[in-house]
Write a protein that holds these residues in place. Structure first.
Motif, PDB file in Angstrom:
ATOM      1  N   ASN A 148       0.839  -1.201   0.000  1.00 11.02           N
ATOM      2  CA  ASN A 148       0.000   0.000   0.000  1.00 11.02           C
ATOM      3  C   ASN A 148       0.872   1.248   0.000  1.00 11.02           C
ATOM      4  N   LEU A 149       0.280   2.346  -0.444  1.00  8.18           N
ATOM      5  CA  LEU A 149       0.975   3.630  -0.419  1.00  8.18           C
ATOM      6  C   LEU A 149       1.227   4.061   1.023  1.00  8.18           C
ATOM      7  N   PHE A 208       0.945   6.225   4.303  1.00  8.51           N
ATOM      8  CA  PHE A 208      -0.211   6.953   4.807  1.00  8.51           C
ATOM      9  C   PHE A 208      -0.148   8.440   4.454  1.00  8.51           C
ATOM     10  N   LEU A 209       1.021   9.070   4.607  1.00  3.45           N
ATOM     11  CA  LEU A 209       1.116  10.511   4.351  1.00  3.45           C
ATOM     12  C   LEU A 209       0.804  10.858   2.900  1.00  3.45           C
ATOM     13  N   LYS A 210       1.136   9.961   1.981  1.00  2.52           N
ATOM     14  CA  LYS A 210       0.797  10.204   0.577  1.00  2.52           C
ATOM     15  C   LYS A 210      -0.718  10.125   0.377  1.00  2.52           C
ATOM     16  N   VAL A 211      -1.357   9.137   0.991  1.00  3.89           N
ATOM     17  CA  VAL A 211      -2.818   8.998   0.883  1.00  3.89           C
ATOM     18  C   VAL A 211      -3.498  10.200   1.531  1.00  3.89           C
ATOM     19  N   GLN A 212      -2.971  10.646   2.673  1.00  2.00           N
ATOM     20  CA  GLN A 212      -3.550  11.823   3.333  1.00  2.00           C
ATOM     21  C   GLN A 212      -3.415  13.060   2.445  1.00  2.00           C
ATOM     22  N   ALA A 213      -2.288  13.209   1.758  1.00  2.00           N
ATOM     23  CA  ALA A 213      -2.098  14.346   0.851  1.00  2.00           C
ATOM     24  C   ALA A 213      -3.117  14.300  -0.289  1.00  2.00           C
ATOM     25  N   ILE A 214      -3.414  13.109  -0.789  1.00  3.87           N
ATOM     26  CA  ILE A 214      -4.427  12.947  -1.839  1.00  3.87           C
ATOM     27  C   ILE A 214      -5.791  13.393  -1.306  1.00  3.87           C
ATOM     28  N   ALA A 215      -6.109  12.970  -0.075  1.00  3.72           N
ATOM     29  CA  ALA A 215      -7.396  13.332   0.533  1.00  3.72           C
ATOM     30  C   ALA A 215      -7.521  14.841   0.706  1.00  3.72           C
ATOM     31  N   LEU A 216      -6.461  15.470   1.213  1.00  7.02           N
ATOM     32  CA  LEU A 216      -6.516  16.916   1.461  1.00  7.02           C
ATOM     33  C   LEU A 216      -6.490  17.730   0.168  1.00  7.02           C
ATOM     34  N   ALA A 217      -5.904  17.183  -0.889  1.00  4.81           N
ATOM     35  CA  ALA A 217      -5.947  17.871  -2.185  1.00  4.81           C
ATOM     36  C   ALA A 217      -7.372  17.847  -2.746  1.00  4.81           C
ATOM     37  N   ALA A 218      -8.080  16.740  -2.497  1.00  5.76           N
ATOM     38  CA  ALA A 218      -9.455  16.611  -2.994  1.00  5.76           C
ATOM     39  C   ALA A 218     -10.445  17.389  -2.134  1.00  5.76           C
ATOM     40  N   ALA A 219     -10.161  17.468  -0.827  1.00  2.00           N
ATOM     41  CA  ALA A 219     -11.073  18.138   0.107  1.00  2.00           C
ATOM     42  C   ALA A 219     -10.238  18.878   1.152  1.00  2.00           C
ATOM     43  N   PRO A 220      -9.819  20.103   0.849  1.00  2.00           N
ATOM     44  CA  PRO A 220      -9.005  20.861   1.803  1.00  2.00           C
ATOM     45  C   PRO A 220      -9.745  21.073   3.121  1.00  2.00           C
ATOM     46  N   GLY A 221      -9.003  21.020   4.206  1.00  2.00           N
ATOM     47  CA  GLY A 221      -9.580  21.235   5.527  1.00  2.00           C
ATOM     48  C   GLY A 221      -8.752  20.541   6.577  1.00  2.00           C
ATOM     49  N   GLU A 222      -9.397  20.172   7.677  1.00  2.00           N
ATOM     50  CA  GLU A 222      -8.730  19.517   8.798  1.00  2.00           C
ATOM     51  C   GLU A 222      -9.208  18.074   8.905  1.00  2.00           C
ATOM     52  N   VAL A 223      -8.275  17.130   8.901  1.00  2.00           N
ATOM     53  CA  VAL A 223      -8.622  15.719   9.064  1.00  2.00           C
ATOM     54  C   VAL A 223      -9.078  15.523  10.506  1.00  2.00           C
ATOM     55  N   VAL A 224     -10.304  15.021  10.672  1.00  2.00           N
ATOM     56  CA  VAL A 224     -10.836  14.810  12.015  1.00  2.00           C
ATOM     57  C   VAL A 224     -10.924  13.331  12.378  1.00  2.00           C
ATOM     58  N   HIS A 275     -13.253  -6.833   1.281  1.00  2.00           N
ATOM     59  CA  HIS A 275     -13.042  -7.936   0.344  1.00  2.00           C
ATOM     60  C   HIS A 275     -11.596  -7.976  -0.155  1.00  2.00           C
ATOM     61  N   GLY A 276     -10.643  -7.864   0.767  1.00  2.00           N
ATOM     62  CA  GLY A 276      -9.230  -7.949   0.415  1.00  2.00           C
ATOM     63  C   GLY A 276      -8.610  -6.640  -0.045  1.00  2.00           C
ATOM     64  N   GLN A 277      -9.381  -5.569  -0.104  1.00  2.00           N
ATOM     65  CA  GLN A 277      -8.885  -4.263  -0.548  1.00  2.00           C
ATOM     66  C   GLN A 277      -8.837  -3.323   0.653  1.00  2.00           C
ATOM     67  N   ASP A 278      -7.622  -2.810   0.970  1.00  2.00           N
ATOM     68  CA  ASP A 278      -7.489  -1.845   2.058  1.00  2.00           C
ATOM     69  C   ASP A 278      -7.990  -0.487   1.587  1.00  2.00           C
ATOM     70  N   ILE A 288     -10.555   6.137   0.032  1.00  2.00           N
ATOM     71  CA  ILE A 288      -9.415   6.106  -0.885  1.00  2.00           C
ATOM     72  C   ILE A 288      -8.782   4.729  -0.847  1.00  2.00           C
ATOM     73  N   ASP A 289      -8.541   4.171  -2.031  1.00  2.00           N
ATOM     74  CA  ASP A 289      -7.858   2.889  -2.151  1.00  2.00           C
ATOM     75  C   ASP A 289      -6.434   3.048  -1.623  1.00  2.00           C
ATOM     76  N   ALA A 290      -6.066   2.269  -0.616  1.00  2.00           N
ATOM     77  CA  ALA A 290      -4.756   2.399   0.028  1.00  2.00           C
ATOM     78  C   ALA A 290      -3.616   1.975  -0.884  1.00  2.00           C
ATOM     79  N   LYS A 291      -3.891   1.154  -1.869  1.00  2.00           N
ATOM     80  CA  LYS A 291      -2.839   0.672  -2.767  1.00  2.00           C
ATOM     81  C   LYS A 291      -2.588   1.630  -3.927  1.00  2.00           C
TER      82      LYS A 291
END
Length: 107
Positions: free
Chosen positions: A46-47, A49-65, A73-76, A94-97
């Motif tokens: 999997n990617l 975590f910080l990269k996945v978090q950056a993807i999330a914040l780019a899509a929805a700027p704000g504060e992660v709560v 089914h086998g997908q993180d 977000i797909d972790a992989k």
């Protein structure tokens, strides 16, 4: 409800990486503390975590709560809740992989 700021999430993620990988507790075992510990460590290739978090914040700027890592089914999949500047809570899956955003909705 107590909000977790991005820096606390980063600290918790860094601390979680010091030991053995863990999964989220079963729903009947989730207490007040367990909800604020941050996500479990991803398995395999999997990617980071910080990269996945950056993807999330780019899509929805704000504060992660809140962040959860679940296996569907086998997908993180990371589930983020982000408090937008407008006051709305945005939920992202977000797909972790791959980092692909699977779902985005506002509460």
């Amino acid at each position: 409800m107590k909000l977790i700021g991005p820096s606390l999430v980063l600290i918790l993620v860094a601390l979680a990486g010091c030991g053995q990988p863990q999964r989220s507790p079963a729903p009947d075992q989730v207490g007040e503390e367990a909800q604020h510990e941050g996500p479990a460590q991803p398995a395999g290739n999997n990617l980071p975590f910080l990269k996945v978090q950056a993807i999330a914040l780019a899509a929805a700027p704000g504060e992660v709560v809140k962040v959860d890592l679940e296996n569907d089914h086998g997908q993180d999949i990371y589930e983020f809740k982000i408090l937008a500047p407008s006051g709305r809570v945005i939920e992202l899956e977000i797909d972790a992989k791959t980092g692909q955003i699977l779902k985005q909705e506002a509460d």
